[in-house]
Design an enzyme around this catalytic site. Structure first.
Site, PDB file in Angstrom:
ATOM      1  N   ARG A 124       0.882  -1.179   0.000  1.00 43.44           N
ATOM      2  CA  ARG A 124       0.000   0.000   0.000  1.00 43.44           C
ATOM      3  C   ARG A 124       0.910   1.217   0.000  1.00 43.44           C
ATOM      4  O   ARG A 124       1.656   1.450   0.973  1.00 43.44           O
ATOM      5  CB  ARG A 124      -0.912  -0.014   1.225  1.00 43.44           C
ATOM      6  CG  ARG A 124      -1.567   1.322   1.466  1.00 43.44           C
ATOM      7  CD  ARG A 124      -2.728   1.284   2.406  1.00 43.44           C
ATOM      8  NE  ARG A 124      -3.869   0.621   1.799  1.00 43.44           N
ATOM      9  CZ  ARG A 124      -5.108   0.667   2.282  1.00 43.44           C
ATOM     10  NH1 ARG A 124      -5.361   1.340   3.390  1.00 43.44           N
ATOM     11  NH2 ARG A 124      -6.098   0.041   1.677  1.00 43.44           N
ATOM     12  N   HIS A 151      -6.927   0.824  -6.705  1.00 48.43           N
ATOM     13  CA  HIS A 151      -7.162  -0.046  -5.544  1.00 48.43           C
ATOM     14  C   HIS A 151      -7.789  -1.349  -6.055  1.00 48.43           C
ATOM     15  O   HIS A 151      -8.963  -1.639  -5.820  1.00 48.43           O
ATOM     16  CB  HIS A 151      -8.095   0.667  -4.563  1.00 48.43           C
ATOM     17  CG  HIS A 151      -8.116   0.075  -3.185  1.00 48.43           C
ATOM     18  ND1 HIS A 151      -7.403  -1.059  -2.838  1.00 48.43           N
ATOM     19  CD2 HIS A 151      -8.784   0.456  -2.061  1.00 48.43           C
ATOM     20  CE1 HIS A 151      -7.630  -1.340  -1.568  1.00 48.43           C
ATOM     21  NE2 HIS A 151      -8.467  -0.443  -1.076  1.00 48.43           N
ATOM     22  N   GLN A 154      -9.804  -3.894  -3.778  1.00 51.65           N
ATOM     23  CA  GLN A 154     -11.129  -3.403  -3.406  1.00 51.65           C
ATOM     24  C   GLN A 154     -12.150  -3.765  -4.483  1.00 51.65           C
ATOM     25  O   GLN A 154     -13.257  -4.231  -4.193  1.00 51.65           O
ATOM     26  CB  GLN A 154     -11.072  -1.877  -3.222  1.00 51.65           C
ATOM     27  CG  GLN A 154     -12.388  -1.265  -2.794  1.00 51.65           C
ATOM     28  CD  GLN A 154     -12.815  -1.737  -1.425  1.00 51.65           C
ATOM     29  OE1 GLN A 154     -12.066  -1.631  -0.479  1.00 51.65           O
ATOM     30  NE2 GLN A 154     -14.017  -2.278  -1.311  1.00 51.65           N
ATOM     31  N   ASP A 246     -17.151   6.933  -1.974  1.00 58.03           N
ATOM     32  CA  ASP A 246     -15.896   6.809  -1.212  1.00 58.03           C
ATOM     33  C   ASP A 246     -15.639   8.178  -0.582  1.00 58.03           C
ATOM     34  O   ASP A 246     -16.297   9.175  -0.940  1.00 58.03           O
ATOM     35  CB  ASP A 246     -14.771   6.412  -2.201  1.00 58.03           C
ATOM     36  CG  ASP A 246     -13.405   6.221  -1.544  1.00 58.03           C
ATOM     37  OD1 ASP A 246     -13.336   6.085  -0.307  1.00 58.03           O
ATOM     38  OD2 ASP A 246     -12.398   6.220  -2.285  1.00 58.03           O
ATOM     39  N   CYS A 286     -16.407   1.710   0.031  1.00 62.57           N
ATOM     40  CA  CYS A 286     -15.246   0.841   0.316  1.00 62.57           C
ATOM     41  C   CYS A 286     -14.797   0.933   1.767  1.00 62.57           C
ATOM     42  O   CYS A 286     -14.059   0.066   2.224  1.00 62.57           O
ATOM     43  CB  CYS A 286     -14.100   1.177  -0.626  1.00 62.57           C
ATOM     44  SG  CYS A 286     -13.587   2.896  -0.564  1.00 62.57           S
ATOM     45  N   ARG A 314     -13.376  -8.594   0.911  1.00 64.04           N
ATOM     46  CA  ARG A 314     -11.936  -8.347   0.759  1.00 64.04           C
ATOM     47  C   ARG A 314     -11.166  -9.618   1.124  1.00 64.04           C
ATOM     48  O   ARG A 314     -10.206 -10.006   0.460  1.00 64.04           O
ATOM     49  CB  ARG A 314     -11.491  -7.178   1.655  1.00 64.04           C
ATOM     50  CG  ARG A 314     -12.050  -5.812   1.284  1.00 64.04           C
ATOM     51  CD  ARG A 314     -11.487  -5.318  -0.026  1.00 64.04           C
ATOM     52  NE  ARG A 314     -10.031  -5.254  -0.010  1.00 64.04           N
ATOM     53  CZ  ARG A 314      -9.315  -4.244   0.511  1.00 64.04           C
ATOM     54  NH1 ARG A 314      -9.920  -3.196   1.017  1.00 64.04           N
ATOM     55  NH2 ARG A 314      -7.997  -4.266   0.476  1.00 64.04           N
TER      56      ARG A 314
HETATM   57  N1   CP Z   1     -11.183  -0.174   1.931  1.00 60.93           N
HETATM   58  C1   CP Z   1      -9.938  -0.269   2.441  1.00 60.93           C
HETATM   59  O1   CP Z   1      -8.956  -0.486   1.725  1.00 60.93           O
HETATM   60  O2   CP Z   1      -9.869  -0.138   3.787  1.00 60.93           O
HETATM   61  P1   CP Z   1      -8.532   0.085   4.632  1.00 60.93           P
HETATM   62  O3   CP Z   1      -7.980   1.423   4.217  1.00 60.93           O
HETATM   63  O4   CP Z   1      -8.970   0.067   6.056  1.00 60.93           O
HETATM   64  O5   CP Z   1      -7.570  -1.005   4.306  1.00 60.93           O
HETATM   65  N1  NVA Z   2      -9.818   6.639  -1.870  1.00 61.22           N
HETATM   66  C1  NVA Z   2      -9.511   6.223  -0.515  1.00 61.22           C
HETATM   67  C2  NVA Z   2      -9.764   4.770  -0.360  1.00 61.22           C
HETATM   68  C3  NVA Z   2      -9.528   4.238   1.028  1.00 61.22           C
HETATM   69  C4  NVA Z   2      -9.733   2.759   1.136  1.00 61.22           C
HETATM   70  C5  NVA Z   2      -8.068   6.564  -0.183  1.00 61.22           C
HETATM   71  O1  NVA Z   2      -7.190   6.381  -1.045  1.00 61.22           O
HETATM   72  O2  NVA Z   2      -7.811   7.012   0.924  1.00 61.22           O
END
Ligand code: CP
Ligand code: NVA
Length: 329
Positions: A124, A151, A154, A246, A286, A314
């Site tokens: 990430r 992502h 997701q 989101d 999400c 997930r």
């Molecule tokens: N939706 C998602 O990726 O959640 P987190 O940021 O908690 O991993």
């Molecule tokens: N768009 C959001 C998604 C979080 C799961 C972010 O990148 O923070």
């Protein structure tokens, strides 16, 4: 239009599709073909059933997942970590302060070292270029666990959720309301690969990247999908089967949050939006959610909401992905 929502492919052809994923990396949903995406979803459904029924499915014994995090997480960390445990393997959480990616050590060296110690890398990151660098230099599969651009994990879970709740994917009218962000980008590819009619609805100036609009439309030609980008939420939601939102400010955009709150206010997902949607319409988010901003609490808890199914999926979708990338499918 191809029958992208069907799981009726013959077992031999679906198993050769699954085998084709062995050793590959997933930085983008567009790294998958339509058939490979369906193979992941089919295995995800199978693993979900096994887990719910308490059947052992230790498909990755003695395998290790290395998880690099530059940003916070609840779902991604816990689903990958629990997923590896359930598959008989092990996951190692590498916090931002542990490896200080790009400060203490280069991405290239991290990829080379981890490749000698783990079987799969999940990352990430802020920049998508970091995920691409890991893919370039690692000898093991790399999974994008969220970058500024995409992502993909997701969207695998979301497509599993949509297929569970709507019993199909091709032909569904899907609306994204909010920022043209990483999740929206992955949804565009996912919709294109599965034959959906997708409306990305954003305030002016917050549209998705032009190149992803062009790429996803090119993919859509093969499946009969259509990808629309608009600022008109009410029209898009007429007859919608899925309405998805989101956060308005993603991780790394915290300083823009106050300004975005004003700009995005007309794009809130709430019960009123469902009035002109299809009666079967499901609401997706999400998570994490900011209730009262991009979604009201009432719609998030309504029978139309599938947000916690998404979160659970997930686990199942990523387990399927890891099994197939590890060549154990
Ligand atoms: N939706 C998602 O990726 O959640 P987190 O940021 O908690 O991993
Ligand atoms: N768009 C959001 C998604 C979080 C799961 C972010 O990148 O923070």
């Amino acid at each position: 239009m191809m029958a992208a929502s069907s799981s009726s492919t013959s077992s031999s052809s679906s198993s050769s599709v699954a085998h084709g994923l062995a050793g590959r990396s997933i930085a983008s949903v567009s790294d998958l073909s339509s058939e490979e995406l369906i193979a992941v979803l089919d295995l995800a459904d199978d693993l979900k059933k096994k887990q719910h029924e308490g059947q052992s499915h230790r498909l990755l014994p003695d395998k290790t997942l290395g998880m690099i995090f530059q940003k916070p997480s609840l779902r991604t960390r816990v689903s990958f970590e629990s997923g590896m445990t359930q598959l008989g393997g092990h996951a190692i959480y590498l916090a931002p302060s542990d490896i200080k990616l790009g400060q203490r050590e280069t991405t290239e060296d991290i990829a080379i070292v981890l490749s000698r110690m783990v079987d799969i890398i999940m990352a990430r990151t802020f920049g998508h270029d970091i995920v691409e660098d890991l893919v370039k230099h690692a000898d093991v599969p790399v999974i994008n666990g969220l970058s500024e651009r995409e992502h993909p994990c997701q969207i695998l879970a979301d497509l599993q959720t949509i297929r569970e709740r709507q019993a199909r994917m091709a032909g569904l009218r899907v609306v994204w309301s909010g920022d043209g962000n990483n999740v929206a980008h992955s949804l565009m590819y996912g919709a294109a690969l599965t034959g959906m009619e997708l409306f990305i609805v954003t305030p002016p100036g917050y549209e998705p990247l032009d190149e992803i609009v062009a790429d996803s439309r090119a993919l859509a030609v093969k499946t009969g999908a259509s990808i629309h980008v608009t600022n008109d939420l009410q029209s898009a939601c007429k007859g919608a089967h899925v309405i998805y939102t989101d956060v308005w400010a993603s991780m790394g955009q915290e300083e823009e949050a106050a300004e975005r709150k004003k700009t995005f206010a007309p794009y809130q997902v709430n019960m009123r939006l469902l009035e002109n949607a299809d009666p079967s319409c499901i609401i997706l988010h999400c998570l994490p959610a900011h209730y009262g901003d991009e979604i009201d609490y009432e719609s998030s808890r309504s029978p139309n909401s599938a947000i916690f199914d998404q979160a659970e999926n997930r686990l199942h979708a990523q387990k399927a992905l890891m099994v197939l990338l590890a060549g154990a499918g």
